[in-house]
Structure formats: structure tokens, C-alpha cells
Design an enzyme around this catalytic site. Structure first.
Site, PDB file in Angstrom:
ATOM      1  N   HIS A  17       8.363  -8.804  10.034  1.00 60.73           N
ATOM      2  CA  HIS A  17       7.508  -9.472   9.314  1.00 60.73           C
ATOM      3  C   HIS A  17       7.989 -11.054   9.688  1.00 60.73           C
ATOM      4  O   HIS A  17       7.385 -12.047   9.921  1.00 60.73           O
ATOM      5  CB  HIS A  17       7.875  -9.546   7.652  1.00 60.73           C
ATOM      6  CG  HIS A  17       7.377  -8.190   7.208  1.00 60.73           C
ATOM      7  ND1 HIS A  17       8.231  -7.466   6.283  1.00 60.73           N
ATOM      8  CD2 HIS A  17       6.162  -7.778   7.093  1.00 60.73           C
ATOM      9  CE1 HIS A  17       7.513  -6.383   5.982  1.00 60.73           C
ATOM     10  NE2 HIS A  17       6.073  -6.577   6.324  1.00 60.73           N
ATOM     11  N   LYS A  41       2.237   0.175  -6.098  1.00 62.80           N
ATOM     12  CA  LYS A  41       3.321   0.466  -4.986  1.00 62.80           C
ATOM     13  C   LYS A  41       4.485   0.757  -5.546  1.00 62.80           C
ATOM     14  O   LYS A  41       5.415   1.056  -4.841  1.00 62.80           O
ATOM     15  CB  LYS A  41       3.420  -0.692  -3.784  1.00 62.80           C
ATOM     16  CG  LYS A  41       1.983  -0.728  -2.768  1.00 62.80           C
ATOM     17  CD  LYS A  41       2.241  -1.626  -1.661  1.00 62.80           C
ATOM     18  CE  LYS A  41       1.297  -1.520  -0.785  1.00 62.80           C
ATOM     19  NZ  LYS A  41       1.258  -2.235   0.411  1.00 62.80           N
ATOM     20  N   ARG A  90       1.607  -3.049  14.202  1.00 68.54           N
ATOM     21  CA  ARG A  90       2.672  -2.205  14.654  1.00 68.54           C
ATOM     22  C   ARG A  90       2.190  -1.042  15.617  1.00 68.54           C
ATOM     23  O   ARG A  90       2.704  -1.031  16.761  1.00 68.54           O
ATOM     24  CB  ARG A  90       3.583  -1.790  13.845  1.00 68.54           C
ATOM     25  CG  ARG A  90       4.339  -2.856  12.845  1.00 68.54           C
ATOM     26  CD  ARG A  90       5.317  -2.209  11.911  1.00 68.54           C
ATOM     27  NE  ARG A  90       4.456  -1.487  10.849  1.00 68.54           N
ATOM     28  CZ  ARG A  90       4.695  -0.267  10.594  1.00 68.54           C
ATOM     29  NH1 ARG A  90       5.819   0.301  10.845  1.00 68.54           N
ATOM     30  NH2 ARG A  90       3.997   0.380   9.753  1.00 68.54           N
ATOM     31  N   SER A 128       8.697  -1.642   6.320  1.00 63.36           N
ATOM     32  CA  SER A 128       9.493  -1.552   4.789  1.00 63.36           C
ATOM     33  C   SER A 128       9.781  -0.355   4.156  1.00 63.36           C
ATOM     34  O   SER A 128      10.783  -0.151   3.652  1.00 63.36           O
ATOM     35  CB  SER A 128       8.601  -2.418   3.832  1.00 63.36           C
ATOM     36  OG  SER A 128       8.665  -3.904   4.348  1.00 63.36           O
TER      37      SER A 128
END
Length: 167
Positions: A17, A41, A90, A128
Site C-alpha cells: 500500500h 469486513k 498485485r 492485509s
């Protein structure tokens, strides 16, 4: 003036990030890191904690602001008068997902430019989700996150250790 928004949950922010934020800061007049509340989430960190940690990470980047938000991203982008949306990529799976989102954003915000920046190769494996898993198991996250986040996690571990009853 090009105002770019880089949204995410950032739970926690990773070196990947930060790589995107740093590179974006060189490309745009202003970069707004939009930290999404994302209650569905079930984030490990509160919105305020994530905003605070990212502000600390980005303090040396003079054209970067970190703002927490809840609600729809297009509404946030409009409110910030932004004209660019930054998305980090990514993997091929990320690209496919982002292409789906791009179609929706184009309908909601036809004037918005969407820029997809690939993460540097040596950081592409970091997510993450994987970092949260390491945190839950009290592993070493220092190779994957900015230093201030490692320090914050170590403080949380220390507080938990003080609160746990001795066996």
C-alpha cells in the site's frame, strides 16, 4: 489540478500500500488515501486506528492526505472533487476484479480517470489478509508493514500480555 483518491480498508496498511501511495504522490498534485470503514469486513483495527496509522506512515509525503470514510466510494470521490481513482494491482485476479469495478465507476463517474498501478514485484505477495493472520498468531509482521504499524502491534501485544492472568 489532479486530485487522486487511493481507497482501501488498509487493515492494516502494508508496504505494498505504501509503495502505491508513495509512487502516486509523485504522479498527482494531491493524493487522498481514503480509508473505508468497511464494517462488513470485520476489520481488526477501528477506522480511527487505521487512519491514524496511515497518517503517521504518510507524514513525510506533503501532498498526501489520509481521510476515513463510510458509504459509497463514488460519493466520497465527488465530495473530494477528485478526478482520478488509483487502484493497486498485485495479481491477475486483482486485475480482473478491478476491471469489473471500473465498469461500475465509469457509469457512476463518467469523467473519472482510473489508474491501475502494479505493485513492485518484491511486494506483490503481501496482502492485509495474510498480515492479519500473522498478527492473530503473534508472528513478526515487520517485513510486510511500515515500521510504525509494527510498533503499534507490539504495543497491543504488550497490553494484552499485561491483562492476561498469570498461570
Amino acid at each position: 489540478m489532479n486530485i487522486a483518491v487511493f481507497p482501501g480498508t488498509f487493515d492494516p496498511a502494508t508496504l505494498g500500500h505504501y509503495d502505491i501511495i508513495q509512487r502516486s504522490s509523485k504522479l498527482f498534485d494531491e493524493v487522498i488515501v481514503a480509508v473505508a470503514d468497511s464494517p462488513l469486513k470485520h476489520p481488526l483495527f477501528t477506522l480511527d486506528e487505521r487512519v491514524s496509522l496511515l497518517k503517521d506512515c504518510c507524514k513525510l509525503l506533503s501532498n498526501v492526505k489520509v481521510i476515513g470514510f463510510s458509504g459509497m466510494l463514488p460519493d466520497f470521490i465527488r465530495a473530494q472533487h477528485a478526478n482520478v481513482l488509483i487502484r493497486g494491482i498485485r495479481t491477475v485476479a486483482d486485475y480482473d476484479y478491478e476491471m469489473q469495478l471500473t465498469g461500475m465507476y465509469r457509469i457512476a463517474l463518467p469523467q473519472l480517470e482510473i489508474v491501475m498501478l502494479p505493485t513492485n514485484g518484491n511486494l506483490a505477495f503481501i496482502s492485509s489478509s495474510l498480515v492479519r493472520d500473522i498478527i492473530v498468531h503473534r508472528g513478526d509482521i515487520s517485513p510486510f508493514v511500515p515500521h510504525n504499524i509494527t510498533t503499534a502491534i507490539q504495543k497491543i501485544y504488550e497490553q494484552q500480555d499485561k491483562q492476561e492472568p498469570k498461570a
